[in-house]
Write a protein that holds these residues in place. Sequence first.
Motif, mmCIF file in Angstrom:
data_model
loop_
_atom_site.group_PDB
_atom_site.id
_atom_site.type_symbol
_atom_site.label_atom_id
_atom_site.label_comp_id
_atom_site.label_asym_id
_atom_site.label_seq_id
_atom_site.Cartn_x
_atom_site.Cartn_y
_atom_site.Cartn_z
ATOM 1 N N HIS A 23 61.990 -10.312 66.717
ATOM 2 C CA HIS A 23 62.159 -8.869 66.563
ATOM 3 C C HIS A 23 62.193 -8.504 65.078
ATOM 4 O O HIS A 23 62.730 -9.250 64.264
ATOM 5 N N ILE A 25 63.426 -5.167 64.164
ATOM 6 C CA ILE A 25 64.776 -4.609 64.293
ATOM 7 C C ILE A 25 65.476 -5.518 65.296
ATOM 8 O O ILE A 25 65.050 -5.648 66.438
ATOM 9 N N PHE A 27 67.230 -7.464 68.088
ATOM 10 C CA PHE A 27 67.587 -7.169 69.472
ATOM 11 C C PHE A 27 69.105 -7.112 69.627
ATOM 12 O O PHE A 27 69.650 -6.185 70.217
ATOM 13 N N TRP A 30 70.670 -3.965 68.227
ATOM 14 C CA TRP A 30 70.380 -2.795 69.056
ATOM 15 C C TRP A 30 71.211 -2.811 70.333
ATOM 16 O O TRP A 30 71.807 -1.815 70.712
ATOM 17 N N LYS A 31 71.266 -3.937 71.002
ATOM 18 C CA LYS A 31 71.945 -4.027 72.287
ATOM 19 C C LYS A 31 73.463 -4.029 72.157
ATOM 20 O O LYS A 31 74.159 -3.702 73.096
ATOM 21 N N LYS A 35 73.387 0.479 67.101
ATOM 22 C CA LYS A 35 72.205 1.238 66.721
ATOM 23 C C LYS A 35 72.551 2.557 66.038
ATOM 24 O O LYS A 35 71.758 3.094 65.292
ATOM 25 N N GLN A 43 65.786 4.837 64.412
ATOM 26 C CA GLN A 43 66.109 5.098 65.818
ATOM 27 C C GLN A 43 64.979 5.870 66.504
ATOM 28 O O GLN A 43 64.621 5.579 67.643
ATOM 29 N N ILE A 46 61.920 3.500 67.177
ATOM 30 C CA ILE A 46 62.149 2.630 68.334
ATOM 31 C C ILE A 46 62.120 3.443 69.625
ATOM 32 O O ILE A 46 61.609 2.985 70.646
ATOM 33 N N ILE A 53 63.161 -1.478 72.242
ATOM 34 C CA ILE A 53 63.405 -2.533 71.247
ATOM 35 C C ILE A 53 62.522 -3.764 71.485
ATOM 36 O O ILE A 53 62.215 -4.511 70.566
ATOM 37 N N ASP A 54 62.107 -3.990 72.743
ATOM 38 C CA ASP A 54 61.297 -5.160 73.075
ATOM 39 C C ASP A 54 59.796 -4.914 72.981
ATOM 40 O O ASP A 54 59.001 -5.766 73.358
ATOM 41 N N ASN A 58 57.540 -3.974 67.681
ATOM 42 C CA ASN A 58 58.768 -4.360 66.999
ATOM 43 C C ASN A 58 58.877 -5.878 66.909
ATOM 44 O O ASN A 58 59.952 -6.446 66.863
#
Length: 65
Positions: A23, A25, A27, A30-31, A35, A43, A46, A53-54, A58
């Motif tokens: 990634h 950004i 993962f 983000w998770k 974020k 933001q 994405i 994000i996936d 990215n």
Amino acid sequence: MIARDGRCVITEWNVLEYLVASHIIAFAYWKDKNKGDLPVSIQRIIGQFYDGIDDIQNGLLLESR
């Protein structure tokens, strides 16, 4: 990413067994609900990705050896 990049985007190593999809950004960032700390512009970018994000946009291939 294999079809798009075909090799590590930094070293140009092209042995597939040593390449990992990574990634841009992170993962985990983000998770883990961090974020909100990202700039709004990131933001929004994405948020426009089809797969969030996936999304392949990215990611990039990096050498893992």
